[in-house]
Design a protein around this motif. Structure first.
Motif, PDB file in Angstrom:
ATOM      1  N   PHE A   1     -11.049   6.961   3.883  1.00 61.36           N
ATOM      2  CA  PHE A   1     -10.518   4.949   3.957  1.00 61.36           C
ATOM      3  C   PHE A   1     -10.435   4.460   5.217  1.00 61.36           C
ATOM      4  N   ASN A   2     -10.991   3.737   6.470  1.00 61.12           N
ATOM      5  CA  ASN A   2     -10.381   3.253   7.286  1.00 61.12           C
ATOM      6  C   ASN A   2      -9.540   1.659   6.444  1.00 61.12           C
ATOM      7  N   SER A   3      -8.259   1.498   6.813  1.00 59.24           N
ATOM      8  CA  SER A   3      -7.863   0.123   6.620  1.00 59.24           C
ATOM      9  C   SER A   3      -7.660  -0.304   7.226  1.00 59.24           C
ATOM     10  N   GLY A   4      -6.812  -1.606   8.105  1.00 56.70           N
ATOM     11  CA  GLY A   4      -7.194  -2.474   8.664  1.00 56.70           C
ATOM     12  C   GLY A   4      -7.069  -4.171   8.327  1.00 56.70           C
ATOM     13  N   ALA A   5      -6.663  -5.266   8.701  1.00 54.20           N
ATOM     14  CA  ALA A   5      -6.694  -6.669   8.438  1.00 54.20           C
ATOM     15  C   ALA A   5      -7.643  -6.949   9.651  1.00 54.20           C
ATOM     16  N   ASN A   6      -9.025  -6.444   9.267  1.00 49.58           N
ATOM     17  CA  ASN A   6     -10.564  -6.492  10.095  1.00 49.58           C
ATOM     18  C   ASN A   6     -11.567  -8.369   9.638  1.00 49.58           C
ATOM     19  N   VAL A   7     -10.693  -9.138  10.973  1.00 41.57           N
ATOM     20  CA  VAL A   7     -11.460 -10.236  10.437  1.00 41.57           C
ATOM     21  C   VAL A   7     -12.747 -10.678  11.044  1.00 41.57           C
ATOM     22  N   VAL A   8     -12.564 -11.506  10.432  1.00 41.49           N
ATOM     23  CA  VAL A   8     -14.007 -11.880   9.837  1.00 41.49           C
ATOM     24  C   VAL A   8     -14.349 -12.855  11.496  1.00 41.49           C
ATOM     25  N   ARG A   9     -15.321 -12.905  12.534  1.00 36.43           N
ATOM     26  CA  ARG A   9     -15.757 -13.521  13.703  1.00 36.43           C
ATOM     27  C   ARG A   9     -16.668 -14.234  13.328  1.00 36.43           C
TER      28      ARG A   9
ATOM     29  N   GLY B   1       0.861  -1.193   0.242  1.00 35.33           N
ATOM     30  CA  GLY B   1       0.255  -0.404  -0.039  1.00 35.33           C
ATOM     31  C   GLY B   1       0.904   1.353  -0.205  1.00 35.33           C
ATOM     32  N   PHE B   2       1.684   1.511   1.024  1.00 38.79           N
ATOM     33  CA  PHE B   2       2.653   2.390   0.264  1.00 38.79           C
ATOM     34  C   PHE B   2       3.885   2.532  -0.020  1.00 38.79           C
ATOM     35  N   GLN B   3       3.588   1.481  -1.384  1.00 41.72           N
ATOM     36  CA  GLN B   3       4.527   1.367  -2.341  1.00 41.72           C
ATOM     37  C   GLN B   3       4.044   2.598  -3.221  1.00 41.72           C
ATOM     38  N   LYS B   4       1.940   1.921  -3.385  1.00 43.44           N
ATOM     39  CA  LYS B   4       1.675   2.505  -4.263  1.00 43.44           C
ATOM     40  C   LYS B   4       1.989   3.966  -4.285  1.00 43.44           C
ATOM     41  N   PHE B   5       0.785   4.325  -2.965  1.00 49.06           N
ATOM     42  CA  PHE B   5       0.865   5.688  -2.333  1.00 49.06           C
ATOM     43  C   PHE B   5       1.994   6.319  -3.046  1.00 49.06           C
ATOM     44  N   ASN B   6       3.259   5.708  -2.977  1.00 54.75           N
ATOM     45  CA  ASN B   6       4.380   7.236  -3.753  1.00 54.75           C
ATOM     46  C   ASN B   6       4.799   6.916  -5.344  1.00 54.75           C
ATOM     47  N   ASP B   7       3.858   6.186  -5.657  1.00 60.06           N
ATOM     48  CA  ASP B   7       2.861   5.854  -7.253  1.00 60.06           C
ATOM     49  C   ASP B   7       2.534   6.809  -7.913  1.00 60.06           C
ATOM     50  N   PRO B   8       3.510   7.651  -8.975  1.00 61.94           N
ATOM     51  CA  PRO B   8       1.873   8.099  -9.478  1.00 61.94           C
ATOM     52  C   PRO B   8       1.650   7.312 -10.690  1.00 61.94           C
TER      53      PRO B   8
ATOM     54  N   ARG C   1      -8.125   2.222  -2.876  1.00 59.81           N
ATOM     55  CA  ARG C   1      -7.367   1.372  -3.312  1.00 59.81           C
ATOM     56  C   ARG C   1      -6.411   0.443  -2.721  1.00 59.81           C
ATOM     57  N   ALA C   2      -5.363   1.557  -2.744  1.00 61.33           N
ATOM     58  CA  ALA C   2      -3.518   1.464  -2.030  1.00 61.33           C
ATOM     59  C   ALA C   2      -3.900   1.152  -0.201  1.00 61.33           C
ATOM     60  N   ALA C   3      -5.667   2.341   0.040  1.00 63.08           N
ATOM     61  CA  ALA C   3      -4.772   2.216   1.259  1.00 63.08           C
ATOM     62  C   ALA C   3      -5.511   0.998   1.588  1.00 63.08           C
ATOM     63  N   HIS C   4      -6.548   0.099   0.877  1.00 63.60           N
ATOM     64  CA  HIS C   4      -6.713  -0.881   1.485  1.00 63.60           C
ATOM     65  C   HIS C   4      -5.962  -2.371   1.557  1.00 63.60           C
ATOM     66  N   ASP C   5      -4.529  -2.080   0.448  1.00 65.91           N
ATOM     67  CA  ASP C   5      -3.856  -3.182   0.902  1.00 65.91           C
ATOM     68  C   ASP C   5      -2.837  -3.204   2.343  1.00 65.91           C
TER      69      ASP C   5
ATOM     70  N   VAL D   1      -1.623   6.325  -7.859  1.00 67.14           N
ATOM     71  CA  VAL D   1      -3.006   6.912  -7.478  1.00 67.14           C
ATOM     72  C   VAL D   1      -3.010   8.113  -8.568  1.00 67.14           C
ATOM     73  N   ASN D   2      -3.901   7.761  -9.293  1.00 69.90           N
ATOM     74  CA  ASN D   2      -4.072   9.022  -9.883  1.00 69.90           C
ATOM     75  C   ASN D   2      -5.916   9.606  -9.774  1.00 69.90           C
ATOM     76  N   SER D   3      -6.115   8.877  -8.063  1.00 67.32           N
ATOM     77  CA  SER D   3      -7.687   9.337  -8.170  1.00 67.32           C
ATOM     78  C   SER D   3      -7.908   9.143  -6.512  1.00 67.32           C
ATOM     79  N   ALA D   4      -9.470   9.728  -6.495  1.00 64.52           N
ATOM     80  CA  ALA D   4      -9.839   9.534  -4.784  1.00 64.52           C
ATOM     81  C   ALA D   4      -9.500   7.467  -4.875  1.00 64.52           C
ATOM     82  N   GLU D   5     -10.127   7.187  -6.131  1.00 66.70           N
ATOM     83  CA  GLU D   5     -10.801   5.985  -5.603  1.00 66.70           C
ATOM     84  C   GLU D   5      -9.369   4.127  -6.145  1.00 66.70           C
ATOM     85  N   THR D   6      -8.185   5.328  -6.761  1.00 59.91           N
ATOM     86  CA  THR D   6      -7.331   4.327  -6.509  1.00 59.91           C
ATOM     87  C   THR D   6      -6.134   4.394  -5.387  1.00 59.91           C
ATOM     88  N   PHE D   7      -6.511   5.394  -4.894  1.00 61.67           N
ATOM     89  CA  PHE D   7      -6.093   5.582  -3.367  1.00 61.67           C
ATOM     90  C   PHE D   7      -6.259   5.351  -2.979  1.00 61.67           C
TER      91      PHE D   7
END
Length: 948
Positions: free
Chosen positions: A618-626, A578-585, A596-600, A588-594
């Motif tokens: 966007f709220n990120s995290g490895a949210n487990v399914v209980r 995800g951080f790699q994508k944040f730095n890659d123009p 998706r990067a945050a989801h990683d 990330v070129n829109s709100a939606e692609t950002f």
């Protein structure tokens, strides 16, 4: 020679080798080609105290003897501090007085230094702040330059942090009590073996081409660090702390700075993730508090009271998403199953420290320095170079227990529909504590597939973690949704011997398995600055398939171990994509692609985005399914029926919630976050997401700005942030209702009436904690502020303890302290410190909402999600009012020295100093105190006028 004697030798040694301790003069290289910058002059940022965190031996000696500081080590602290008295007069033309320009590139007349650490990378340092602008002709050269430049600025800090993350601070820096607690805390949360650290590196390649690219970037980064280590050591311009701590001889240059490895980056990632990117793990304390309420009130009413305190989905809590979206997560079911409640009085913390010897057997040294044989150190001695790190993580719980996440960052983002320019405006940043040098480092990275500028944690700066791209900016706040669960594993003995709480075997799916033990053998020489005898101990973590053991207890008479299962355990490096994508123009070129990067990113963060057209969250995290029957707030039986869905114990993977189930939004009218509730039905791990939370201070101010068609700009949004940052949450949100109770009848005693009017005047004036004039170090309304600071713990105890009883009241304060004031004291107990004193951040954790609901209930107001019946005065308005007046008079009688106890930085009774921000030293360079402000440490002010 002892460590203390070596430090004494600093001044003399500096005179001998001082001429050798300057970095080599770099050759002038051609200016790099310009990079398109779509922000123009409308991007700004600030990071106190300064970019430079390295000091040579000569510079350390000069600082100790004369108070001088290396260049660029303190040139951002003044701007940062001056916003407190200056924010009301802020204009577009004066933003540069409080923030630095965050444009790409360096104008020719602003170049301080240009050099090439390798043929494929050029580093340009600017005159304003000494920030490295790194231009690589290859991707490898770009990240190599990032490693080299970060080591130039923060090498000793990085070294200390990698050892802290491994639980090995004391062999590096001595056995001071603070160092011991620091290494114990990190070892308890992330007790990895070196093989497990390497396994995480190896797993990165499994993330396809992006994973392989990230691994190559990280290796080039480490190569850059190590090149600087080798060159600075041979050239004798390495950080002087290595001499002061006895690792290198000042005269002969003998000694070693250990090279960095890829596994060190995993350690640093786990340290940051554990501190800022996780939530949950407090289930044992929750269970004890809940059971105490059941014992006090009976099961039915006890459960009602628990739910009111828990505030799981408080209808009165403000949310970052307020357009009616619902994102259910971690909610307690109506009829939970599998809860593993401990027997009363059976819970004990898991032992972590074994076989202590020497100074490890006592808290404080019992001998004093012998001034007849050891001369005193110069002023500003390096008494304990890494102990200040403890303040970042200390929250008053015992080692081995899971900590409340120290959420401190904030964000204000307004869509273009409500701004003067029609372009979004954002003021946002992380609050990582105040250290000298700062844990974050600034940089610009420009190379193939990388184009960014901003802040990263030192040692993880091969990518920019928070900052800006060519036409967008992003930031984060700690989210702390629940990704850590507590399981009760039944203990066993394969020999057939009686099973006790001390048994180190446990049942896993019908098999009696031995606990895995991970061990650190730590020994140290005398601490710097005293004659404490050398000591040693072993740190031992007991691990199960369900994670490290934190407590032992009995459940239904059977011995169990409580363990913490964290979804990011053994997956500290997964977020790198995800951080790699944040730095890659290109990524990330829109709100939606950002988004998706945050989801990683598997850490629990709230991510905010702004470009010239759109805003996003966007709220990120490895949210487990209980399983739907499991209550995530309570410990659970270790049975497959109650495990995370899809859980594989071999690699700690599970099923995680999908992208659409994470709170997310594009172009809401505005977003605010101060570690508050994310969205409707999103349940936090703690008890603080309730009717009064510090996010209210931001939410109300932004709403006022856009009310009636009002328009936002960079100035008034910065002013809203700054105004909230000097406001006492209790004064703005609790005091009006407390005064309503008091005003329900005349106050006949003249002295008491005077106290009430003192508070009323402060509240009417905004409830600020600001100086009478810049530099006065005296608060306006100082008496009212002191009265509130002394009154709050008394009134909370007086309001709740009579109804709850001392046992339940104490258990609830163990779950969440009643107060997090700027000076850092809580609960009205002398000597009990919440851990954030002098660290700026305040009013995150506390009983602010619980007090509000109960007081409004006494007043007869309708209270959604309140207590079944008020507790103050047992629901009687007159009795509640009398309690408030009685405790108010008690507060006035409290000596200032008790309200503001002295410490190493302040005299007892000094109100301004008690609140002040102290940049804790990690090394030898100290900083001046600055005024309290509840504000991010790294902060951006951005408004993009154009887009690609």
């Amino acid at each position: 020679m002892s460590r203390r004697q070596r430090v004494v030798a600093v001044a003399g040694a500096a005179a001998v080798v001082g001429s050798l301790l300057a970095a080599p003069v770099s050759a002038a290289e051609p200016a790099p080609p310009p990079v398109t910058d779509y922000c123009g002059d409308q991007c700004h940022h600030i990071l106190p105290p300064g970019q430079n965190g390295n000091a040579t031996l000569a510079e350390l000696a000069a600082h100790m003897l004369f108070g001088t500081r290396p260049k660029h080590s303190d040139d951002q602290i003044g701007k940062y501090d001056q916003l407190v008295p200056g924010y009301r007069e802020l204009t577009t033309g004066t933003i540069d007085e409080f923030f630095n320009d965050n444009s790409f590139g360096v104008p020719d007349d602003q170049v301080e230094r240009r050099y090439q650490p390798r043929a494929d990378v050029t580093v340009v340092r600017d005159k304003t702040a000494g920030i490295p602008h790194i231009y690589g002709t290859t991707r490898s050269g770009t990240t190599f330059g990032a490693g080299y430049a970060t080591a130039e600025d923060k090498l000793f800090l990085m070294d200390a942090m990698r050892r802290a993350g491994r639980g090995e601070v004391t062999p590096f820096a001595g056995g001071a009590e603070a160092n011991r607690q620091l290494e114990q805390r990190f070892f308890a949360s992330s007790p990895y073996t070196e093989q497990e650290l390497q396994a995480q590196i190896d797993s990165a390649a499994q993330h396809g081409e992006a994973g392989k690219r990230a691994l190559a970037d990280a290796q080039s980064y480490v190569d850059g660090i190590n090149t600087y280590i080798q060159q600075s050591h041979s050239g004798r311009y390495f950080p002087g702390e290595y001499v002061a701590t006895g690792h290198i001889d000042a005269i002969t240059n003998e000694g070693r700075i250990e090279p960095f490895k890829l596994t060190d980056l995993v350690v640093l990632a786990s340290l940051v993730g554990a501190q800022f990117g996780g939530g949950g793990g407090n289930e044992v304390q929750n269970a004890v508090a809940r059971m105490s309420l059941h014992e006090r009130f009976g099961p039915e009413r006890g459960e009602e009271v628990w739910r009111a305190f828990r505030a799981e989905n408080d209808p009165e809590a403000i949310s970052t998403l307020h357009d009616g979206q619902s994102f259910p997560y971690a909610q307690s079911p109506a009829n939970p199953q599998g809860a593993a409640m401990p027997d009363r009085g059976s819970v004990i913390p898991q032992q972590l420290v074994f076989d202590p010897t020497g100074s490890a057997t006592r808290e404080e040294p019992d001998t004093q320095p012998d001034s007849t044989t050891r001369p005193p150190l110069p002023p500003g001695e390096i008494s304990d170079p890494v102990a200040p790190l403890r303040g970042m993580f200390d929250d008053g719980v015992a080692p081995g227990a899971m900590a409340e996440p120290r959420g401190m960052s904030n964000a204000l983002v307004v869509s273009g529909a409500h701004t003067e320019s029609g372009h979004p405006v954002a003021v946002f940043g992380p609050q990582t504590g105040y250290f000298s040098p700062q844990l974050l480092t600034l940089q610009e990275l420009q190379g193939p597939g990388i184009s960014s500028k901003g802040a990263s944690f030192a040692g993880l700066s091969f990518y920019t973690l928070l900052g800006r791209g060519q036409d967008y900016s992003w930031s984060a706040t700690t989210a702390a949704q629940d990704i850590i669960d507590t399981y009760a594993v039944e203990l066993c003995e394969p020999s057939g011997a009686p099973v006790t709480r001390d048994s180190n075997y446990y049942l896993f799916r019908g098999e009696c398995l031995p606990m895995q033990t991970v061990e650190r053998k730590n020994a140290w020489e005398p601490n710097l600055g005293d004659d404490t005898p050398a000591g040693s101990y072993r740190l031992v973590s007991f691990r199960t398939r369900y994670g490290p053991v934190t407590h032992r207890a009995t459940v239904g008479g059977k011995p169990v171990a409580y363990t913490t299962a964290r979804s990011t355990f053994m997956h500290e490096v997964d977020s790198i994509i995800g951080f790699q994508k944040f730095n890659d123009p290109g990524a990330v070129n829109s709100a939606e692609t950002f988004q998706r990067a945050a989801h990683d990113i598997n850490y629990t963060f709230n991510w905010f985005y702004a470009d010239s057209k759109d805003t996003a969250y966007f709220n990120s995290g490895a949210n487990v399914v209980r399983p739907p029957t499991v209550d995530p707030s309570m410990p659970v039986v270790s049975d497959p029926a109650f495990e995370w869905q899809g859980w594989n114990p071999a690699d700690n993977t599970a099923d995680y919630t999908a992208f659409a189930e994470h709170p997310n939004s594009v172009n809401q009218d505005f977003y605010i976050s101060w570690n508050n509730k994310q969205a409707q039905d999103m349940t936090a791990a703690g008890l603080e997401m309730t009717a009064v939370q510090r996010g209210d201070l931001l939410d109300g101010r932004v709403r006022d700005l856009i009310a009636g068609g009002g328009k936002v700009n960079r100035v008034n949004l910065t002013q809203a942030m700054a105004d909230a940052g000097v406001t006492d949450l209790r004064a703005e949100r609790n005091l009006p209702d407390l005064l309503r109770v008091i005003d329900s009848a005349p106050v006949t005693d003249p002295r008491t009436a005077e106290l009430v009017e003192r508070l009323r005047a402060w509240q009417a004036d905004g409830g600020k904690r600001t100086e009478t004039e810049p530099g006065s170090k005296t608060y306006a309304h100082a008496d009212a502020i002191e009265l509130m600071d002394a009154w709050w713990p008394l009134l909370v105890r007086g309001e709740f303890e009579p109804s709850l009883g001392p046992d339940a009241y104490g258990a609830l304060t163990d779950v969440m302290g009643i107060n997090e004031s700027p000076s850092g004291w809580q609960n009205g107990e002398p000597g009990l410190h919440v851990g954030q004193g002098h660290q700026g951040s305040a009013f995150q954790h506390g009983w602010f909402g619980q007090v509000s609901k109960d007081i409004r209930g006494v007043l007869g107001d309708p209270v959604a999600g309140g207590f079944d019946r008020p507790m103050c005065g047992d629901g009687d308005l007159s009795a509640c009012r009398q309690m408030l007046l009685d405790t108010l008079r008690q507060a006035e009688a409290a000596p200032s020295e008790e309200t503001y106890p002295g410490d190493a930085d302040c005299e007892a009774g000094d109100q301004w100093c008690a609140d002040s921000i102290v940049h804790s030293k990690i090394g030898g360079i100290s900083q001046e105190k600055i005024s309290w402000q509840n504000r991010p440490t790294y902060q951006q002010v951005v408004e993009f006028p154009a887009h690609r």
